[in-house]
Design a protein around this motif. Structure first.
Motif, mmCIF file in Angstrom:
data_model
loop_
_atom_site.group_PDB
_atom_site.id
_atom_site.type_symbol
_atom_site.label_atom_id
_atom_site.label_comp_id
_atom_site.label_asym_id
_atom_site.label_seq_id
_atom_site.Cartn_x
_atom_site.Cartn_y
_atom_site.Cartn_z
ATOM 1 N N SER A 157 -4.089 4.810 -10.628
ATOM 2 C CA SER A 157 -2.681 4.290 -10.586
ATOM 3 C C SER A 157 -2.248 4.573 -11.771
ATOM 4 O O SER A 157 -2.513 4.709 -12.815
ATOM 5 C CB SER A 157 -2.871 2.711 -10.267
ATOM 6 O OG SER A 157 -3.371 2.289 -11.220
ATOM 7 N N TRP A 166 -0.794 2.084 -13.616
ATOM 8 C CA TRP A 166 -1.360 1.061 -14.441
ATOM 9 C C TRP A 166 -2.856 1.446 -15.030
ATOM 10 O O TRP A 166 -3.150 1.352 -16.269
ATOM 11 C CB TRP A 166 -1.545 -0.301 -13.959
ATOM 12 C CG TRP A 166 -2.318 -1.115 -14.973
ATOM 13 C CD1 TRP A 166 -3.498 -1.929 -14.890
ATOM 14 C CD2 TRP A 166 -1.707 -1.597 -16.177
ATOM 15 N NE1 TRP A 166 -3.759 -2.582 -15.976
ATOM 16 C CE2 TRP A 166 -2.764 -2.634 -16.770
ATOM 17 C CE3 TRP A 166 -0.635 -1.103 -17.036
ATOM 18 C CZ2 TRP A 166 -2.380 -3.091 -18.007
ATOM 19 C CZ3 TRP A 166 -0.496 -1.848 -18.208
ATOM 20 C CH2 TRP A 166 -1.490 -2.668 -18.701
ATOM 21 N N GLY A 200 4.611 5.759 -13.136
ATOM 22 C CA GLY A 200 4.764 4.389 -12.798
ATOM 23 C C GLY A 200 6.011 4.130 -12.121
ATOM 24 O O GLY A 200 5.885 3.065 -11.159
ATOM 25 N N ARG A 214 6.918 5.541 -8.617
ATOM 26 C CA ARG A 214 5.928 5.185 -7.667
ATOM 27 C C ARG A 214 6.387 3.723 -7.308
ATOM 28 O O ARG A 214 5.900 3.145 -6.227
ATOM 29 C CB ARG A 214 4.517 5.163 -8.040
ATOM 30 C CG ARG A 214 3.868 6.604 -8.040
ATOM 31 C CD ARG A 214 2.712 6.856 -8.763
ATOM 32 N NE ARG A 214 1.879 5.463 -8.008
ATOM 33 C CZ ARG A 214 0.770 5.887 -7.286
ATOM 34 N NH1 ARG A 214 0.651 6.833 -6.655
ATOM 35 N NH2 ARG A 214 0.012 4.886 -6.924
ATOM 36 N N GLU A 250 5.453 1.240 -9.136
ATOM 37 C CA GLU A 250 4.616 0.396 -9.725
ATOM 38 C C GLU A 250 5.041 -0.662 -10.882
ATOM 39 O O GLU A 250 4.551 -1.727 -11.064
ATOM 40 C CB GLU A 250 3.382 1.201 -9.944
ATOM 41 C CG GLU A 250 2.017 0.429 -10.425
ATOM 42 C CD GLU A 250 0.943 1.132 -10.653
ATOM 43 O OE1 GLU A 250 -0.103 0.701 -11.314
ATOM 44 O OE2 GLU A 250 0.902 2.451 -10.127
ATOM 45 N N PHE A 251 6.025 0.217 -11.656
ATOM 46 C CA PHE A 251 6.447 -0.469 -12.920
ATOM 47 C C PHE A 251 7.794 -0.716 -12.574
ATOM 48 O O PHE A 251 8.648 -0.262 -11.638
ATOM 49 C CB PHE A 251 6.536 0.743 -14.175
ATOM 50 C CG PHE A 251 4.909 0.963 -14.446
ATOM 51 C CD1 PHE A 251 3.841 0.312 -13.995
ATOM 52 C CD2 PHE A 251 4.734 1.822 -15.448
ATOM 53 C CE1 PHE A 251 2.437 0.611 -14.546
ATOM 54 C CE2 PHE A 251 3.358 2.299 -15.646
ATOM 55 C CZ PHE A 251 2.424 1.561 -15.350
ATOM 56 N N LYS A 282 0.826 -5.187 -19.336
ATOM 57 C CA LYS A 282 0.788 -5.220 -18.005
ATOM 58 C C LYS A 282 2.009 -6.248 -17.644
ATOM 59 O O LYS A 282 2.441 -6.218 -16.655
ATOM 60 C CB LYS A 282 -0.650 -5.815 -17.560
ATOM 61 C CG LYS A 282 -0.635 -6.069 -16.048
ATOM 62 C CD LYS A 282 -2.014 -6.119 -15.698
ATOM 63 C CE LYS A 282 -2.161 -5.978 -14.059
ATOM 64 N NZ LYS A 282 -3.511 -6.192 -13.498
ATOM 65 N N VAL A 290 4.221 -3.897 -15.368
ATOM 66 C CA VAL A 290 4.175 -3.950 -13.695
ATOM 67 C C VAL A 290 5.011 -4.829 -12.912
ATOM 68 O O VAL A 290 5.137 -6.100 -13.431
ATOM 69 C CB VAL A 290 2.537 -4.236 -13.436
ATOM 70 C CG1 VAL A 290 2.279 -4.189 -12.140
ATOM 71 C CG2 VAL A 290 1.790 -3.509 -14.284
ATOM 72 N N LYS A 291 5.446 -4.699 -11.797
ATOM 73 C CA LYS A 291 6.172 -5.291 -10.901
ATOM 74 C C LYS A 291 5.406 -6.627 -10.423
ATOM 75 O O LYS A 291 4.211 -6.506 -10.541
ATOM 76 C CB LYS A 291 6.696 -4.628 -9.666
ATOM 77 C CG LYS A 291 7.663 -3.554 -10.117
ATOM 78 C CD LYS A 291 8.421 -3.079 -8.954
ATOM 79 C CE LYS A 291 9.539 -2.172 -8.904
ATOM 80 N NZ LYS A 291 10.255 -1.538 -7.818
ATOM 81 N N ASN A 300 2.980 -6.192 -7.696
ATOM 82 C CA ASN A 300 1.953 -5.441 -7.663
ATOM 83 C C ASN A 300 0.625 -6.076 -8.797
ATOM 84 O O ASN A 300 -0.266 -5.468 -8.870
ATOM 85 C CB ASN A 300 2.457 -4.144 -8.290
ATOM 86 C CG ASN A 300 3.111 -3.301 -7.373
ATOM 87 O OD1 ASN A 300 3.085 -3.196 -6.352
ATOM 88 N ND2 ASN A 300 4.132 -2.412 -7.787
ATOM 89 N N LYS A 301 1.166 -7.280 -9.236
ATOM 90 C CA LYS A 301 0.184 -7.994 -10.187
ATOM 91 C C LYS A 301 -0.742 -8.695 -9.306
ATOM 92 O O LYS A 301 -0.398 -9.118 -8.158
ATOM 93 C CB LYS A 301 1.167 -8.773 -11.298
ATOM 94 C CG LYS A 301 1.801 -8.066 -12.186
ATOM 95 C CD LYS A 301 2.492 -9.019 -13.089
ATOM 96 C CE LYS A 301 3.483 -8.271 -13.891
ATOM 97 N NZ LYS A 301 4.382 -8.938 -14.877
#
Length: 223
Positions: free
Chosen positions: A80, A82, A140, A143, A145-146, A204, A208-209, A212-213
């Motif tokens: 991923s 992250w 990220g 996708r 993810e970020f 993190k 990171v959204k 997603n955490k």
């Protein structure tokens, strides 16, 4: 190039790295480097051409090996975004702390504007590694993810800057941390796990959204 020549060249680069770090670019001489390396000036000039050529060869050897690692990391589709950032923090911390002699030499030269051409070459090479890290961040973001508003430049500065402050101001930071930051055992057992845990938790939280955490996944450092 046969193995003996490669070994000799690497030996010269090892010696040059130490001399440049201790004396800076201006203070070091190719004659002193050749003497410490146990080779004649003709061999040194044959391999590197000049003091600047030798300096850049020391730099390129370090930076290119890290660049290859970053490309492999960025191309790993099983990780991923992250996971890639975590791996980058581990790689960067391991390499820059274990190669503090090289880091000291590098930032000495990049902080001096009077050698514009040399500093520009160093900066351009470093930017290639920065761009590889930015690709991971963009991966990220793309996708989902970020977070979309990630400031990639300041994320990079955060990773580089934290280490630079600690390592390049050893007297101050040793007082602040409560142990000698130049001691190899302290670097390995105290500083490296601490800075890794801190940067992972910090980035993190920023990158990171929320959806997603996962809970209880932040690294913990115990003093």
């Amino acid at each position: 190039m046969d193995k003996d020549k490669i070994d000799k060249k690497d030996h010269i680069l090892d010696v040059a790295e130490k001399v440049f770090s201790d004396q800076g670019f201006d203070g070091a001489s190719t004659r002193s480097i050749s003497g410490e390396a146990g080779v004649n000036m003709a061999m040194l000039n044959y391999y590197f051409g000049s003091k600047e050529g030798l300096f850049l060869a020391v730099f390129d050897r370090k930076i290119n090996s890290f660049k290859d690692l970053l490309k492999d990391l960025g191309n790993d589709e099983q990780l991923s975004a992250w996971d890639k950032v975590e791996a980058y923090i581990d790689l960067y911390t391991q390499r820059v702390v274990n190669n503090n002699c090289f880091q000291k030499m590098l930032y000495q030269e990049m902080s001096m504007s009077k050698r514009g051409e040399l500093s520009e070459k160093l900066s351009c090479s470093l930017m290639e590694n920065v761009n590889e890290f930015h690709k991971i961040l963009k991966y990220g973001i793309d996708r989902g993810e970020f977070n979309e508003d990630v400031d990639m430049e300041l994320v990079t500065a955060t990773i580089y800057g934290t280490k630079n402050f600690i390592i390049n101001a050893p007297q101050l930071t040793s007082m602040m941390l409560g142990y000698d930051i130049l001691d190899e055992k302290n670097l390995e057992e105290k500083f490296k796990p601490r800075i890794k845990a801190y940067q992972k938790a910090l980035l993190k939280a920023y990158l990171v959204k929320e959806n997603n955490k996962t809970q209880n996944t932040y690294p913990v450092y115990v003093k």
